[in-house]
Design a protein around this motif. Structure first.
Motif, PDB file in Angstrom:
ATOM      1  N   SER A 171       1.102 -13.644   1.527  1.00 39.75           N
ATOM      2  CA  SER A 171      -0.047 -13.243   0.662  1.00 39.75           C
ATOM      3  C   SER A 171      -0.241 -12.363  -0.233  1.00 39.75           C
ATOM      4  O   SER A 171      -0.637 -11.384  -0.741  1.00 39.75           O
ATOM      5  CB  SER A 171      -1.893 -13.427   1.939  1.00 39.75           C
ATOM      6  OG  SER A 171      -2.285 -12.952   1.526  1.00 39.75           O
ATOM      7  N   GLY A 172       0.754 -11.254   0.545  1.00 38.81           N
ATOM      8  CA  GLY A 172       0.775 -10.039   0.329  1.00 38.81           C
ATOM      9  C   GLY A 172       1.955  -9.600  -0.841  1.00 38.81           C
ATOM     10  O   GLY A 172       1.684  -9.258  -1.883  1.00 38.81           O
ATOM     11  N   GLY A 188      -0.905 -12.749  -2.972  1.00 42.33           N
ATOM     12  CA  GLY A 188      -1.909 -13.502  -3.384  1.00 42.33           C
ATOM     13  C   GLY A 188      -3.041 -12.271  -3.469  1.00 42.33           C
ATOM     14  O   GLY A 188      -2.384 -11.844  -4.818  1.00 42.33           O
ATOM     15  N   ALA A 198      -4.351  -8.930  -4.733  1.00 40.44           N
ATOM     16  CA  ALA A 198      -4.460  -7.293  -4.811  1.00 40.44           C
ATOM     17  C   ALA A 198      -5.588  -6.054  -4.253  1.00 40.44           C
ATOM     18  O   ALA A 198      -5.636  -5.603  -3.907  1.00 40.44           O
ATOM     19  CB  ALA A 198      -3.657  -6.898  -5.690  1.00 40.44           C
ATOM     20  N   SER A 204      -7.506  -9.078   0.352  1.00 39.61           N
ATOM     21  CA  SER A 204      -6.128  -9.205   1.131  1.00 39.61           C
ATOM     22  C   SER A 204      -6.327  -9.617   2.508  1.00 39.61           C
ATOM     23  O   SER A 204      -6.438  -8.973   3.140  1.00 39.61           O
ATOM     24  CB  SER A 204      -5.276  -8.227   0.886  1.00 39.61           C
ATOM     25  OG  SER A 204      -3.935  -8.620   1.677  1.00 39.61           O
ATOM     26  N   PRO A 235      -1.866  -4.205  -0.809  1.00 34.55           N
ATOM     27  CA  PRO A 235      -1.236  -5.555  -0.040  1.00 34.55           C
ATOM     28  C   PRO A 235       1.001  -5.833  -0.500  1.00 34.55           C
ATOM     29  O   PRO A 235       1.223  -5.772  -0.130  1.00 34.55           O
ATOM     30  CB  PRO A 235      -2.101  -6.774  -0.619  1.00 34.55           C
ATOM     31  CG  PRO A 235      -3.116  -6.049  -0.731  1.00 34.55           C
ATOM     32  CD  PRO A 235      -2.733  -5.167  -1.056  1.00 34.55           C
ATOM     33  N   ARG A 236       0.655  -5.338  -1.943  1.00 38.11           N
ATOM     34  CA  ARG A 236       2.438  -5.314  -2.343  1.00 38.11           C
ATOM     35  C   ARG A 236       3.170  -4.416  -2.043  1.00 38.11           C
ATOM     36  O   ARG A 236       4.140  -4.908  -1.220  1.00 38.11           O
ATOM     37  CB  ARG A 236       2.614  -5.122  -4.070  1.00 38.11           C
ATOM     38  CG  ARG A 236       1.387  -5.982  -4.420  1.00 38.11           C
ATOM     39  CD  ARG A 236       1.440  -7.510  -5.070  1.00 38.11           C
ATOM     40  NE  ARG A 236       0.628  -7.697  -5.587  1.00 38.11           N
ATOM     41  CZ  ARG A 236       0.272  -8.599  -5.549  1.00 38.11           C
ATOM     42  NH1 ARG A 236      -0.254  -9.025  -4.294  1.00 38.11           N
ATOM     43  NH2 ARG A 236      -0.448  -9.520  -6.453  1.00 38.11           N
ATOM     44  N   ALA A 271      -9.315 -14.680  -3.428  1.00 36.82           N
ATOM     45  CA  ALA A 271     -10.154 -13.950  -3.008  1.00 36.82           C
ATOM     46  C   ALA A 271     -11.184 -14.582  -2.308  1.00 36.82           C
ATOM     47  O   ALA A 271     -11.777 -15.212  -3.723  1.00 36.82           O
ATOM     48  CB  ALA A 271     -10.224 -12.788  -3.770  1.00 36.82           C
TER      49      ALA A 271
END
Lengths: 124, 504
Positions: free
Chosen positions: B146-147, B150, B152, B157, B237-238, B426
């Motif tokens: 998800s990171g 998914g 941002a 997140s 998240p990334r 989201a």
């Protein structure tokens, strides 16, 4: 192991099994709470040493108390008498100490109440 | 790298903006708080909340916290600091009235065994155990996926919410409020054991991690919190997924090299944090099964004294909480600007402050132990005293953790629930709750409660090592003074208006 004055102190062993859930584990090992490592500053001679575990003490009284707490089963009559005297003497000192504690609690409480009264009074 | 970080942070008031959004009750996912109030050591925000609830200073700065909607009560900050110290001092005075060692021990020895039937032990327990382990790994995989792929926005997140609100806030609370389930849930441990079993990463059996003791663990904890403070890992998240991947790779490689059990028992800082927190919990795993006891009694009854490096870890646990709050104060901002003006890179300043502060905390605690030897008039080695009383620091750390994260966790709980269903898209709306006004007082209560437990644990432990009834009490004088000073310092930090840490 340090019951109140009114009660005779049971032997350390029985005390442990009675109250300590996880008691015995590792308790008597070297470096444990029963025999903590000690260091005596160079040039200083301890006032007393435990005849059983050689733990040094700064005062005779502490040594007598220690004997009663940790080696109760092996006490001689003289050591038992010394322990009882030391306990009495400590009890007296403890009483005075607790009087001071009660005084300090009272002073702290009064100080807090006053501080809040003044601060809130000034602001209000 | 600094530039990237700077960009991520640019123009975001560290706490204010997030708090405004959170206070607003509802936020659109795409405009969610960039600075999830939490990255800030999610902590510090709530720490500020403790203060803002109780401080008079018209809460210009620290109103911007999770408790943005709180109404400040008219009590000046110096009085709050004084009251905090006074309560800690008073708790010591009260416990010193109890000098009956047998009674102290009987209180800590109270507890019942949680009955677990043999049948339950056999089948259901194994199934639950396996299920929990699988769930742990599944959550880890979902966080990474998800990171990376998914949404941002931080509040939309799955990765950010699960890691910071769900795990570091909510789950950690369950560890010290209920019991330590981490050895079962720990996904890295499960993965490492699987890999070892399949022989994919066979143990090479080289140097044991024991040579350096617990110090790598201490360094790991300081490093993790430093990364958390200086990088936007709590809102991007990334980046978070990348960090998790790096941590996973490092952990699995190390577990393969040193052996899974040895790695998680000795080095892995996260496992150690939860293990120490778990000792505070009422549910304890013993040889005779699971026992329900008074909180903190396992700490009070713990027979081992630990070593200097284990003490250092407990001190580090306490310090990182303080550091998290310290970097938000104007005093820190002024200091950092001055030092960076001299040409020192900002990240180095943050790192040095982390290390220096830890050194200061450890030294002060070690000096207190040395003084305790003197006030108690004892020959017990100062090093032993230092390590013997280290377990008493755990409740303080947990108390601050609870104060920091309770509101944060509850506030983000609806958002967390929302993303749990949809890890990769989201949700339509993200709900963030604002804490009611009395919550700040509750948070201060948690801090004080932690200190009260610490006083009790230290009191109980002092009777184990010192002689008679007066010597144990006298041994506590230096520790109590340090504790009062620490309370005052923490509340002072809380009382400062929150600013954005410069250069990040």
């Amino acid at each position: 192991m340090t019951p109140s004055n009114s009660r005779p102190s049971p032997s350390p062993e029985s005390d442990r099994t009675r109250t300590g859930r996880r008691a015995a584990a590792g308790r008597n090992g070297p470096g444990g709470a029963d025999a903590p490592p000690t260091t005596v500053p160079a040039g200083e001679t301890p006032a007393a040493r435990c005849p059983h575990c050689a733990r040094p003490f700064r005062t005779e009284r502490l040594c007598a108390l220690h004997l009663g707490e940790r080696h109760r089963a092996a006490l001689t009559d003289g050591e038992r008498a010394a322990h009882d005297d030391a306990r009495d003497a400590e009890g007296d000192e403890l009483f005075v100490f607790h009087l001071k504690v009660v005084g300090a609690i009272t002073a702290l409480y009064a100080g807090m109440v006053l501080a809040y009264m003044i601060v809130l009074g000034v602001q209000g | 790298m600094r530039r990237a970080i700077g960009r991520a942070r640019s123009g975001v008031d560290r706490t204010g903006r997030a708090a405004d959004r959170i206070g607003a009750g509802r936020t659109e996912p795409d405009k969610g708080p960039r600075r999830r109030s939490a990255r800030i050591g999610p902590a510090t925000v709530a720490l500020a909340a403790v203060g803002s609830a109780l401080l008079a200073e018209p809460a210009a700065g620290h109103a911007g916290s999770l408790s943005g909607s709180l109404e400040p009560t008219p009590v000046p900050s110096w009085l709050v600091v004084l009251t905090g110290g006074g309560i800690v001092g008073a708790s010591f005075l009260f416990t010193s009235l109890l000098t009956d060692h047998a009674l102290v021990r009987a209180i800590n020895g109270r507890g019942v065994r949680v009955p677990v039937r043999e049948a339950v032990r056999g089948t259901i327990r194994t199934t639950a155990y396996r299920g929990a382990r699988l769930a742990g790994v599944a959550v880890l995989l979902l966080v990474v996926a998800s990171g990376l792929f998914g949404p941002a926005a931080p509040t939309a997140s799955f990765a950010v919410l699960v890691v910071w609100a769900g795990w570091w806030a909510g789950y950690a609370m369950s560890v010290y409020l209920l019991g330590n389930t981490w050895p079962t849930l720990n996904p890295w441990r499960t993965l490492a054991e699987w890999l070892a079993a399949t022989g994919l990463l066979a143990r090479t059996g080289r140097a044991s991690p024991g040579r350096l003791g617990v110090w790598p663990s201490v360094a790991g904890l300081l490093l993790l919190i430093w990364i958390e403070v200086v990088s936007p890992v709590a809102e991007e998240p990334r980046l978070l997924a990348a960090l998790v991947l790096v941590y996973t790779a490092l952990t699995l490689a190390s577990a393969a090299r040193y052996g899974t059990a040895a790695w998680f028992r000795r080095v892995d800082p996260i496992a150690r944090v939860f293990r120490y927190y778990g000792r505070l919990a009422p549910l304890q795993r013993t040889e005779r099964g699971i026992e329900l006891a008074l909180p903190g009694s396992a700490l009070a009854e713990r027979r081992a004294a630990g070593r200097a490096d284990e003490t250092a870890f407990v001190v580090a646990l306490l310090w990182v909480t303080t550091y998290d709050g310290l970097v938000l104060t104007p005093a820190w901002a002024a200091f950092a600007r001055a030092v960076v003006g001299l040409g020192v890179p900002a990240l180095v300043v943050y790192l040095l402050a982390m290390v220096a502060g830890f050194g200061l905390f450890y030294s002060v605690y070690a000096i207190a132990a040395r003084l305790a030897r003197r006030t108690a008039d004892s020959y017990v080695a100062a090093g032993f005293i230092r390590d013997w009383f280290a377990p008493a620091l755990v409740p303080i750390a947990a108390g601050y953790h609870l104060a920091h994260f309770a509101g944060y966790f509850l506030g983000l709980a609806p958002a967390l629930g929302g993303v749990l269903a949809t890890p990769f898209s989201a949700p339509a709306t993200v709900t963030v709750l604002a804490m009611p006004g009395w919550f700040g007082g509750l948070q201060l209560g948690f801090v004080v409660l932690g200190h009260l437990l610490a006083v009790w644990v230290a009191h109980a432990r002092s009777f184990e090592v010192f002689t008679g009834r007066l010597q144990p009490v006298r041994s506590q004088y230096p520790f109590i003074l340090v504790m009062i000073a620490y309370t005052a310092a923490s509340l002072w930090i809380v009382a400062q208006p929150s600013t954005s840490p410069p250069f990040l």
